[in-house]
Scaffold this motif. Structure first.
Motif, short mmCIF file in Angstrom:
data_model
loop_
_atom_site.label_atom_id
_atom_site.label_comp_id
_atom_site.label_asym_id
_atom_site.label_seq_id
_atom_site.Cartn_x
_atom_site.Cartn_y
_atom_site.Cartn_z
N LEU A 1 0.80 -1.22 0.00
CA LEU A 1 0.00 0.00 0.00
C LEU A 1 0.84 1.27 0.00
CD1 LEU A 1 -2.78 -0.97 2.56
CD2 LEU A 1 -2.93 -0.94 0.07
N GLY A 2 2.15 1.15 0.09
CA GLY A 2 3.02 2.32 0.11
C GLY A 2 2.90 3.14 -1.17
N ALA A 3 3.33 4.37 -1.09
CA ALA A 3 3.26 5.28 -2.23
C ALA A 3 4.23 4.86 -3.34
CB ALA A 3 3.59 6.70 -1.78
N ASP A 4 3.81 5.07 -4.57
CA ASP A 4 4.70 4.84 -5.70
C ASP A 4 5.68 5.99 -5.81
OD1 ASP A 4 3.47 2.48 -6.51
OD2 ASP A 4 2.00 3.53 -7.74
N PRO A 5 6.84 5.77 -6.41
CA PRO A 5 7.77 6.89 -6.60
C PRO A 5 7.17 7.93 -7.53
CG PRO A 5 8.64 4.84 -7.55
CD PRO A 5 7.33 4.52 -6.92
N LYS A 6 7.54 9.17 -7.29
CA LYS A 6 7.05 10.25 -8.15
C LYS A 6 7.65 10.09 -9.54
CE LYS A 6 6.36 13.47 -4.40
NZ LYS A 6 6.68 14.77 -3.82
N ARG A 7 6.83 10.36 -10.55
CA ARG A 7 7.28 10.20 -11.93
C ARG A 7 6.87 11.41 -12.75
NH1 ARG A 7 4.42 4.43 -12.50
NH2 ARG A 7 2.93 5.54 -11.26
N GLY A 8 7.42 11.48 -13.94
CA GLY A 8 7.00 12.48 -14.91
C GLY A 8 7.58 13.85 -14.64
N GLY A 9 7.02 14.81 -15.30
CA GLY A 9 7.51 16.17 -15.17
C GLY A 9 8.64 16.44 -16.13
N THR A 10 9.06 17.67 -16.17
CA THR A 10 10.15 18.07 -17.04
C THR A 10 11.45 18.01 -16.26
OG1 THR A 10 8.65 19.56 -18.20
CG2 THR A 10 11.01 19.92 -18.52
N PRO A 11 12.44 17.28 -16.75
CA PRO A 11 13.71 17.22 -16.04
C PRO A 11 14.40 18.58 -16.02
CG PRO A 11 13.71 15.73 -17.95
CD PRO A 11 12.42 16.47 -17.95
N SER A 12 15.06 18.85 -14.93
CA SER A 12 15.78 20.10 -14.80
C SER A 12 17.10 20.04 -15.55
CB SER A 12 16.06 20.39 -13.33
OG SER A 12 16.90 21.51 -13.20
N PRO A 13 17.42 21.08 -16.30
CA PRO A 13 18.70 21.09 -17.01
C PRO A 13 19.88 21.40 -16.08
CG PRO A 13 17.53 23.11 -17.46
CD PRO A 13 16.60 22.24 -16.65
N ILE A 14 19.59 21.81 -14.87
CA ILE A 14 20.64 22.17 -13.92
C ILE A 14 21.44 20.92 -13.56
CG2 ILE A 14 21.14 23.06 -11.62
CD1 ILE A 14 18.60 24.78 -11.93
N GLY A 15 22.72 21.01 -13.65
CA GLY A 15 23.60 19.91 -13.32
C GLY A 15 23.78 18.91 -14.44
N GLN A 16 23.19 19.17 -15.59
CA GLN A 16 23.31 18.26 -16.72
C GLN A 16 24.27 18.78 -17.78
OE1 GLN A 16 19.36 17.51 -18.14
NE2 GLN A 16 18.72 16.51 -16.25
N GLY A 17 24.84 19.96 -17.55
CA GLY A 17 25.81 20.53 -18.49
C GLY A 17 25.16 21.18 -19.69
N ASP A 18 23.83 21.30 -19.73
CA ASP A 18 23.14 21.90 -20.89
C ASP A 18 22.96 23.41 -20.74
OD1 ASP A 18 22.92 19.34 -21.82
OD2 ASP A 18 20.84 19.09 -21.20
N VAL A 19 23.31 23.95 -19.61
CA VAL A 19 23.04 25.35 -19.34
C VAL A 19 24.32 26.16 -19.57
CG1 VAL A 19 22.31 27.01 -17.59
CG2 VAL A 19 21.30 24.74 -17.63
N ASP A 20 24.21 27.24 -20.34
CA ASP A 20 25.34 28.13 -20.55
C ASP A 20 25.46 29.05 -19.35
OD1 ASP A 20 25.90 27.08 -23.03
OD2 ASP A 20 24.52 28.45 -24.05
N ALA A 21 26.63 29.13 -18.78
CA ALA A 21 26.81 29.97 -17.60
C ALA A 21 27.51 31.26 -17.94
CB ALA A 21 27.57 29.23 -16.53
#
Length: 71
Positions: A51-71
């Protein structure tokens, strides 16, 4: 997003429904939760799924920490 309901509450809801204490709507009103939650938890209980909760899923992944953001 709201936090998951405690496992103890989920178990009490399923026990109340299985004991014949009322319909999905009556049990939902009694415990102040959604009727769909009661249906889902009862179905899971009957299938032997925890009966425990399922892990949260979906949504838009954050680009932070993925190297896709120009600093």
């Amino acid at each position: 997003m709201a936090e998951a309901h405690p496992l103890e509450l989920r178990a009490r809801v399923v026990e109340a429904y299985e004991a014949g204490d009322g319909s999905y709507a009556v049990i939902a009103a009694r415990f102040r939760i959604g009727e769909a939650s009661v249906k889902r938890w009862v179905r899971r209980g009957r299938r032997g799924v925890p009966l425990g909760a399922d892990p949260k899923r979906g949504g838009t992944p954050s680009p932070i920490g993925q190297g896709d953001v120009d600093a």
